[in-house]
Design a protein around this motif. Structure first.
Motif, PDB file in Angstrom:
ATOM      1  N   LEU A   1     -73.472 -55.353  94.080  1.00  0.00           N
ATOM      2  CA  LEU A   1     -72.949 -54.060  94.534  1.00  0.00           C
ATOM      3  C   LEU A   1     -73.377 -52.969  93.560  1.00  0.00           C
ATOM      4  CD1 LEU A   1     -71.031 -52.471  96.460  1.00  0.00           C
ATOM      5  CD2 LEU A   1     -69.172 -53.076  94.887  1.00  0.00           C
ATOM      6  N   TYR A   2     -73.859 -51.862  94.126  1.00  0.00           N
ATOM      7  CA  TYR A   2     -74.359 -50.742  93.325  1.00  0.00           C
ATOM      8  C   TYR A   2     -73.603 -49.494  93.770  1.00  0.00           C
ATOM      9  CZ  TYR A   2     -77.937 -47.216  91.991  1.00  0.00           C
ATOM     10  OH  TYR A   2     -78.616 -46.137  91.497  1.00  0.00           O
ATOM     11  N   VAL A   3     -72.801 -48.895  92.866  1.00  0.00           N
ATOM     12  CA  VAL A   3     -71.918 -47.793  93.234  1.00  0.00           C
ATOM     13  C   VAL A   3     -72.311 -46.539  92.453  1.00  0.00           C
ATOM     14  CG1 VAL A   3     -69.533 -47.058  93.540  1.00  0.00           C
ATOM     15  CG2 VAL A   3     -70.092 -49.498  93.545  1.00  0.00           C
ATOM     16  N   TYR A   4     -72.467 -45.441  93.196  1.00  0.00           N
ATOM     17  CA  TYR A   4     -72.860 -44.163  92.595  1.00  0.00           C
ATOM     18  C   TYR A   4     -71.695 -43.183  92.679  1.00  0.00           C
ATOM     19  CZ  TYR A   4     -75.595 -39.981  91.564  1.00  0.00           C
ATOM     20  OH  TYR A   4     -76.073 -38.833  90.991  1.00  0.00           O
ATOM     21  N   GLY A   5     -71.530 -42.361  91.634  1.00  0.00           N
ATOM     22  CA  GLY A   5     -70.476 -41.357  91.649  1.00  0.00           C
ATOM     23  C   GLY A   5     -70.839 -40.130  90.847  1.00  0.00           C
ATOM     24  N   TYR A   6     -70.134 -39.030  91.128  1.00  0.00           N
ATOM     25  CA  TYR A   6     -70.325 -37.777  90.388  1.00  0.00           C
ATOM     26  C   TYR A   6     -68.960 -37.150  90.109  1.00  0.00           C
ATOM     27  CZ  TYR A   6     -72.284 -33.320  88.917  1.00  0.00           C
ATOM     28  OH  TYR A   6     -72.612 -32.205  88.193  1.00  0.00           O
ATOM     29  N   GLY A   7     -68.414 -36.379  91.056  1.00  0.00           N
ATOM     30  CA  GLY A   7     -67.032 -35.943  90.973  1.00  0.00           C
ATOM     31  C   GLY A   7     -66.732 -34.789  90.044  1.00  0.00           C
ATOM     32  N   SER A   8     -67.551 -33.733  90.093  1.00  0.00           N
ATOM     33  CA  SER A   8     -67.287 -32.544  89.272  1.00  0.00           C
ATOM     34  C   SER A   8     -67.807 -31.290  89.961  1.00  0.00           C
ATOM     35  CB  SER A   8     -67.950 -32.672  87.891  1.00  0.00           C
ATOM     36  OG  SER A   8     -67.337 -33.674  87.115  1.00  0.00           O
ATOM     37  N   TYR A   9     -67.323 -30.141  89.495  1.00  0.00           N
ATOM     38  CA  TYR A   9     -67.790 -28.814  89.913  1.00  0.00           C
ATOM     39  C   TYR A   9     -67.603 -28.522  91.402  1.00  0.00           C
ATOM     40  CZ  TYR A   9     -70.129 -29.167  85.400  1.00  0.00           C
ATOM     41  OH  TYR A   9     -70.404 -29.349  84.072  1.00  0.00           O
ATOM     42  N   GLY A  10     -66.812 -29.311  92.101  1.00  0.00           N
ATOM     43  CA  GLY A  10     -66.674 -29.092  93.538  1.00  0.00           C
ATOM     44  C   GLY A  10     -67.935 -29.409  94.305  1.00  0.00           C
ATOM     45  N   TYR A  11     -68.801 -30.224  93.727  1.00  0.00           N
ATOM     46  CA  TYR A  11     -70.076 -30.577  94.353  1.00  0.00           C
ATOM     47  C   TYR A  11     -69.862 -31.758  95.288  1.00  0.00           C
ATOM     48  CZ  TYR A  11     -74.951 -32.213  94.594  1.00  0.00           C
ATOM     49  OH  TYR A  11     -76.198 -32.625  95.030  1.00  0.00           O
ATOM     50  N   ALA A  12     -70.144 -31.552  96.560  1.00  0.00           N
ATOM     51  CA  ALA A  12     -70.005 -32.626  97.540  1.00  0.00           C
ATOM     52  C   ALA A  12     -71.206 -33.555  97.446  1.00  0.00           C
ATOM     53  CB  ALA A  12     -69.893 -32.038  98.948  1.00  0.00           C
ATOM     54  N   LEU A  13     -70.928 -34.832  97.287  1.00  0.00           N
ATOM     55  CA  LEU A  13     -71.994 -35.818  97.112  1.00  0.00           C
ATOM     56  C   LEU A  13     -72.841 -35.907  98.383  1.00  0.00           C
ATOM     57  CD1 LEU A  13     -72.725 -37.724  94.770  1.00  0.00           C
ATOM     58  CD2 LEU A  13     -71.440 -39.513  95.950  1.00  0.00           C
ATOM     59  N   PRO A  14     -74.128 -35.552  98.313  1.00  0.00           N
ATOM     60  CA  PRO A  14     -74.954 -35.591  99.521  1.00  0.00           C
ATOM     61  C   PRO A  14     -75.289 -37.022  99.918  1.00  0.00           C
ATOM     62  CG  PRO A  14     -76.302 -35.019  97.629  1.00  0.00           C
ATOM     63  CD  PRO A  14     -74.889 -35.098  97.133  1.00  0.00           C
ATOM     64  N   LEU A  15     -75.400 -37.228 101.218  1.00  0.00           N
ATOM     65  CA  LEU A  15     -75.693 -38.572 101.735  1.00  0.00           C
ATOM     66  C   LEU A  15     -77.050 -38.555 102.412  1.00  0.00           C
ATOM     67  CD1 LEU A  15     -72.175 -39.481 103.109  1.00  0.00           C
ATOM     68  CD2 LEU A  15     -73.247 -40.280 101.009  1.00  0.00           C
ATOM     69  N   GLY A  16     -78.077 -38.496 101.601  1.00  0.00           N
ATOM     70  CA  GLY A  16     -79.419 -38.423 102.138  1.00  0.00           C
ATOM     71  C   GLY A  16     -80.105 -39.771 102.182  1.00  0.00           C
ATOM     72  N   PHE A  17     -81.231 -39.794 102.883  1.00  0.00           N
ATOM     73  CA  PHE A  17     -82.053 -40.993 102.946  1.00  0.00           C
ATOM     74  C   PHE A  17     -82.933 -41.054 101.705  1.00  0.00           C
ATOM     75  CE2 PHE A  17     -85.962 -43.235 103.998  1.00  0.00           C
ATOM     76  CZ  PHE A  17     -85.473 -44.382 104.595  1.00  0.00           C
ATOM     77  N   GLY A  18     -83.054 -42.225 101.131  1.00  0.00           N
ATOM     78  CA  GLY A  18     -83.938 -42.416  99.991  1.00  0.00           C
ATOM     79  C   GLY A  18     -84.795 -43.645 100.194  1.00  0.00           C
ATOM     80  N   SER A  19     -86.081 -43.447 100.403  1.00  0.00           N
ATOM     81  CA  SER A  19     -86.936 -44.613 100.636  1.00  0.00           C
ATOM     82  C   SER A  19     -86.997 -45.514  99.415  1.00  0.00           C
ATOM     83  CB  SER A  19     -88.343 -44.165 101.047  1.00  0.00           C
ATOM     84  OG  SER A  19     -88.964 -43.410 100.023  1.00  0.00           O
ATOM     85  N   ASN A  20     -86.769 -44.953  98.223  1.00  0.00           N
ATOM     86  CA  ASN A  20     -86.766 -45.801  97.024  1.00  0.00           C
ATOM     87  C   ASN A  20     -85.694 -46.883  97.100  1.00  0.00           C
ATOM     88  OD1 ASN A  20     -88.763 -44.145  96.003  1.00  0.00           O
ATOM     89  ND2 ASN A  20     -87.358 -42.914  94.762  1.00  0.00           N
TER      90      ASN A  20
END
Length: 694
Positions: free
Chosen positions: A462-481
């Motif tokens: 399982l690989y979990v990504y997070g940010y959670g600051s500045y009121g920045y909404a985490l974008p859910l884009g496509f990443g071919s990588n």
């Protein structure tokens, strides 16, 4: 290869520096690493780089394999969707083997560029970057007549941009340049150029200048200077071209000044004077200001008023404030406007059509998006008088796409979807949207993507990504990588934790200042929920975050080192106390409104309770890859360097701790697209190794 079979990792010397405040003495053994010009600093960073390379040497073949896989999913020679601005259609293109985009235009009419028209190359990043290890284009603006291009470039990665003016008719640059430039905007006369400049220490855009094309820059006129250290300034034109807007903004307050674009030597006029905690943003249409304001609630509303009558008693409400819907932006046109909203953690594009030339508009619905987790936002729309609207859409399984919505037919036409070569089949991949319950009962959204035929309950890494600051909404884009991870069976999750803007301003408020710890406990709750519900193997959890997301990584590892197997931390903001106590550093004073001012005791004590650098202790830690860049202007390189140096003396395990410093880049890492892929291949090889997938 294990760490035990390698030479010992580098050890930074200790030179204690004490900072007494509020009855507590902060001791920093590695403050000397701030001395960028000290040869010993470069020697230490290079030694860490060498040690990381030695540790990863057995994965050299895997790194090459990953790089080639990721490269196979990129259409190396490609062209963007062209957009019309005046009598030209503008686009960018890439060529196989070249690191940077080439920006071009062709003449055309409303229907599109003339296929036989001669291509004009405006800026070729490959030519401009020759002989330079880093290159990035910043702001650009072209005069209304299409002849003069103002643009800025950064050659170091420090996000310090230099302004040039190019004659697109002759291809020549005008003499001279200006350093430390931010925004650039031409007046309607094609002669006067406005630009902002940052101060030398804090990198705060604080001055606004007017330049007359052809005159020496030394003769430029200082229009405005903002002396409040919380505020940055920026400038632009309204879409109808009628006004130049100068905006001063802190993290919580804004103030707008305006000037008729055809009166460049006139005086800017304030719309509403700044008032703490009041944010507003303006655009113009037919003698009316459209103002997005948070005066009635944190999630903003839209009002309209006549030019020259901006006082609140002249405001007429168009869209009211709503507790559960964030009005993020408004795209204003002659015949319609788009309300860019966020509801339930997902973006919405709601359509409003004007009744003739009046300010009265009727809602005609919203653009429908079929997937459970996605990103959608306006694309490039330069023309004010148009019947169509372009927007960008992508999801965790759908590549980046550009659509054009026709207000006459009510239909969306796909103009381009990024081609993903190398055998990509989107039907093999699935995405979900679930919620974890935080310790206080709050429901935290999580977006998940995986390869369906590789999914096994409780068994996938399982690989979990997070940010959670500045009121920045985490974008859910496509990443071919990411295909290189999912095709090996890794489940990828994105935790939309408090402190971000995923559920509006109140979501941001619930994860900053004196409740910042909610950000960290939300992330831990998300990981625990994922493993408890079969999305991953609890013994093989990897996490990643960058910048303020690197603060998240440091904080959760201190709180729950047992929960994670591997950590990738990019340009991490981990030295919270020392940075926020140094008002000379970029971002410090403006960010008192995000973290608090540690010169005040209550904020000092609270920040000290979670600052990753200050809370390192003797314990077992996960495998960690910490990455930074020597010329980072947002999070200085010494924060991760000090963090790693200190952690080496405390960790009681044999898990690898790697520090990798890009000695020729800034906050975003390598600037060339192929160089960037090599950096990602390194990260992925580290993850695969530490998750036991070799």
């Amino acid at each position: 290869m294990s760490t035990t079979s390698l030479p010992a990792p580098p050890v930074a010397r200790k030179e204690p520096k004490e900072t007494p405040l509020h009855g507590i003495v902060l001791t920093d053994d590695y403050a000397w690493l701030r001395e960028k010009e000290n040869p010993e600093v470069a020697e230490y960073l290079e030694a860490e780089n060498a040690w990381a390379e030695a540790y990863m040497a057995p994965q050299a073949e895997l790194r090459d394999q990953l790089y080639n896989e990721m490269l196979s999913h990129i259409k190396q020679t490609d062209i963007s969707v062209s957009f019309r601005d005046g009598k030209y259609w503008y686009y960018s293109r890439t060529e196989e083997g070249k690191q940077y985009a080439i920006f071009c235009r062709k003449r055309g009419d409303e229907d599109g560029p003339h296929d036989s028209a001669h291509e004009e190359v405006l800026l070729d990043g490959n030519v401009m970057a020759e002989g330079r290890p880093f290159f990035a284009i910043g702001a650009t603006d072209i005069t209304d007549n299409g002849r003069w291009l103002a643009y800025t470039v950064d050659y170091t990665g420090f996000r310090q941009y230099t302004l040039f003016i190019k004659d697109l008719e002759s291809g020549e640059l005008l003499p001279g340049s200006v350093e430390r430039v931010g925004s650039v905007v031409w007046a309607a006369d094609d002669f006067n150029l406005f630009y902002t400049v940052e101060d030398e220490e804090q990198k705060r855009q604080f001055q606004f200048w007017r330049h007359m094309r052809g005159a020496p820059y030394a003769a430029d006129y200082l229009v405005y200077q903002d002396d409040d250290e919380r505020f940055n300034i920026g400038a632009g034109r309204t879409r109808d071209g009628e006004y130049i807007i100068l905006e001063s903004a802190s993290h919580t307050t804004t103030e707008c000044r305006v000037l008729c674009a055809d009166e460049p030597e006139g005086e800017f006029r304030i719309i509403l004077e700044r008032q703490d905690e009041h944010e507003y943003y303006i655009d113009h249409r037919h003698g009316l200001w459209y103002i997005r304001t948070n005066d009635h609630g944190r999630n903003f509303r839209l009002v309209v008023c006549p030019v020259g009558r901006e006082q609140r008693d002249h405001w007429m409400e168009c869209i009211p404030h709503r507790e559960n819907v964030m009005l993020e932006d408004v795209d204003l046109f002659d015949r319609f406007y788009i309300a860019c909203e966020r509801e339930g953690g997902l973006p919405r594009l709601r359509l409003w059509r004007f009744m003739r030339k009046t300010s009265i508009a009727e809602s005609i619905g919203e653009i429908a998006f079929p997937e459970p987790a996605y990103s959608a936002h306006p694309h490039i729309n330069r023309n004010f008088d148009t019947r169509t609207f372009r927007y960008a859409y992508q999801s965790l399984v759908t590549p980046s796409s550009v659509y054009e919505y026709d207000f006459g037919t009510g239909e969306s036409l796909l103009l381009k979807q990024v081609e993903v070569p190398g055998g990509f089949d989107r039907t093999l991949y699935g995405s979900e949207r679930i919620h974890a319950t935080a310790s206080d009962g709050t429901q935290v959204p999580i977006s998940i993507v995986y390869r369906k035929d590789k999914r096994q309950t409780d068994k996938n890494p399982l690989y979990v990504y997070g940010y959670g600051s500045y009121g920045y909404a985490l974008p859910l884009g496509f990443g071919s990588n990411r295909l290189s991870l999912m095709d090996r069976g890794i489940v990828i999750a994105y935790a939309h934790i408090r402190g971000g803007g995923d559920l509006g301003k109140t979501w941001h408020d619930a994860g900053k200042m004196l409740v910042k710890r909610n950000t960290f406990t939300d992330f831990i709750a998300a990981v625990e929920h994922l493993t408890a519900n079969g999305y991953g193997d609890p013994a093989r959890v990897a996490i990643e975050g960058g910048s303020a997301g690197g603060l998240l990584m440091g904080a959760v590892v201190n709180l729950r080192p047992d929960l994670f197997r591997a950590v990738v931390s990019h340009v991490p903001f981990v030295d919270v106390m020392n940075t926020m106590l140094d008002a000379t550093l970029p971002l410090t004073v403006p960010e008192y409104e995000e973290w608090g001012n540690p010169n005040e005791e209550q904020y000092f004590n609270y920040m000290l309770s979670y600052s990753p650098y200050d809370n390192l202790k003797a314990a077992r830690y996960p495998s960690m890859l910490v990455k930074t860049s020597l010329h980072d202007s947002q999070v200085m390189y010494w924060e991760p360097a000090k963090y790693v140096a200190k952690l080496r003396t405390l960790k009681t395990d044999n898990n690898p701790l790697l520090l990798v410093t890009n000695m020729k880049a800034g906050h975003g890492g390598a600037s060339g697209r192929y160089d960037y892929l090599k950096e990602i291949a390194f990260d992925y090889a580290f993850l695969l190794k530490e998750l036991g997938m070799l």
